[in-house]
Motif scaffolding. Structure first.
Motif, PDB file in Angstrom:
ATOM      1  N   ASP A 147       0.830  -1.210   0.000  1.00 40.84           N
ATOM      2  CA  ASP A 147       0.000   0.000   0.000  1.00 40.84           C
ATOM      3  C   ASP A 147       0.862   1.257   0.000  1.00 40.84           C
ATOM      4  N   LYS A 148       1.915   1.240   0.813  1.00 39.03           N
ATOM      5  CA  LYS A 148       2.803   2.400   0.885  1.00 39.03           C
ATOM      6  C   LYS A 148       3.489   2.641  -0.460  1.00 39.03           C
ATOM      7  N   ALA A 149       3.960   1.572  -1.080  1.00 38.23           N
ATOM      8  CA  ALA A 149       4.629   1.700  -2.379  1.00 38.23           C
ATOM      9  C   ALA A 149       3.658   2.202  -3.441  1.00 38.23           C
ATOM     10  N   GLU A 150       2.439   1.670  -3.426  1.00 36.53           N
ATOM     11  CA  GLU A 150       1.453   2.133  -4.410  1.00 36.53           C
ATOM     12  C   GLU A 150       1.116   3.604  -4.183  1.00 36.53           C
ATOM     13  N   HIS A 151       1.062   4.022  -2.922  1.00 35.53           N
ATOM     14  CA  HIS A 151       0.806   5.431  -2.614  1.00 35.53           C
ATOM     15  C   HIS A 151       1.925   6.321  -3.171  1.00 35.53           C
ATOM     16  N   VAL A 152       3.168   5.898  -3.017  1.00 40.13           N
ATOM     17  CA  VAL A 152       4.299   6.660  -3.560  1.00 40.13           C
ATOM     18  C   VAL A 152       4.170   6.775  -5.079  1.00 40.13           C
ATOM     19  N   ALA A 153       3.915   5.654  -5.747  1.00 42.15           N
ATOM     20  CA  ALA A 153       3.791   5.665  -7.207  1.00 42.15           C
ATOM     21  C   ALA A 153       2.630   6.545  -7.655  1.00 42.15           C
ATOM     22  N   LYS A 154       1.498   6.444  -6.978  1.00 41.82           N
ATOM     23  CA  LYS A 154       0.315   7.240  -7.340  1.00 41.82           C
ATOM     24  C   LYS A 154       0.577   8.725  -7.131  1.00 41.82           C
ATOM     25  N   THR A 155       1.204   9.067  -6.008  1.00 41.50           N
ATOM     26  CA  THR A 155       1.492  10.471  -5.715  1.00 41.50           C
ATOM     27  C   THR A 155       2.372  11.080  -6.801  1.00 41.50           C
ATOM     28  N   VAL A 156       3.422  10.369  -7.181  1.00 44.01           N
ATOM     29  CA  VAL A 156       4.300  10.870  -8.243  1.00 44.01           C
ATOM     30  C   VAL A 156       3.535  10.966  -9.559  1.00 44.01           C
ATOM     31  N   ALA A 157       2.801   9.915  -9.904  1.00 42.99           N
ATOM     32  CA  ALA A 157       2.040   9.911 -11.164  1.00 42.99           C
ATOM     33  C   ALA A 157       1.054  11.073 -11.212  1.00 42.99           C
TER      34      ALA A 157
END
Length: 142
Positions: free
Chosen positions: A60-70
């Protein structure tokens, strides 16, 4: 050239710079940008009290990082994101294979000095990628 460009992010300023380079490359080539954040293992933590509890995992944390950047890259291109398990270089390569990417963009962080001898994500990706690799200059982001 259309197709997909994959870039890895971890929330750092240097990864952000690589993502911006990947966005610019995708825009110039008419490609889709796929932002990936790797996580090692899948530890989970439970937060909250009573009936208000949330389970937060490394994924979840990794997906949040990717989504935030995207979400913050902007530009006039299609941008997707995901989290991928494993060491960063391995995760990027697997995502590139899964997405049939034309290019993987990585930053050149730790490609000088002792990091070059010990290895880096860029070095591992460059030697094992199933596609072209673009190494973005991210040193001024430090």
């Amino acid at each position: 050239m259309s197709g997909i460009i994959v870039v890895g992010v971890d929330g750092s300023a240097t990864a952000r710079k690589a993502a911006e380079s990947a966005r610019d490359l995708a825009a110039a080539l008419g490609a889709t940008l796929h932002v990936v954040s790797a996580f090692d293992g899948d530890r989970s933590e439970l937060f909250g009290t009573g009936s208000d509890k949330w389970l937060v995992s490394d994924a979840d944390k990794a997906e949040h990082v990717a989504k935030t950047v995207a979400d913050t890259l902007g530009g006039d291109i299609k941008i997707t994101y995901s989290a991928a398990s494993g060491r960063p270089a391995d995760a990027l390569i697997r995502e590139a294979i899964r997405k049939e990417a034309r290019v993987i963009v990585v930053g050149n962080r730790r490609m000088q000095g002792i990091g070059r001898v010990l290895g880096s994500v860029a070095n591992s990706v460059a030697h094992n990628a199933p596609c072209d690799v673009y190494i973005a200059n991210t040193y001024e982001a430090d």
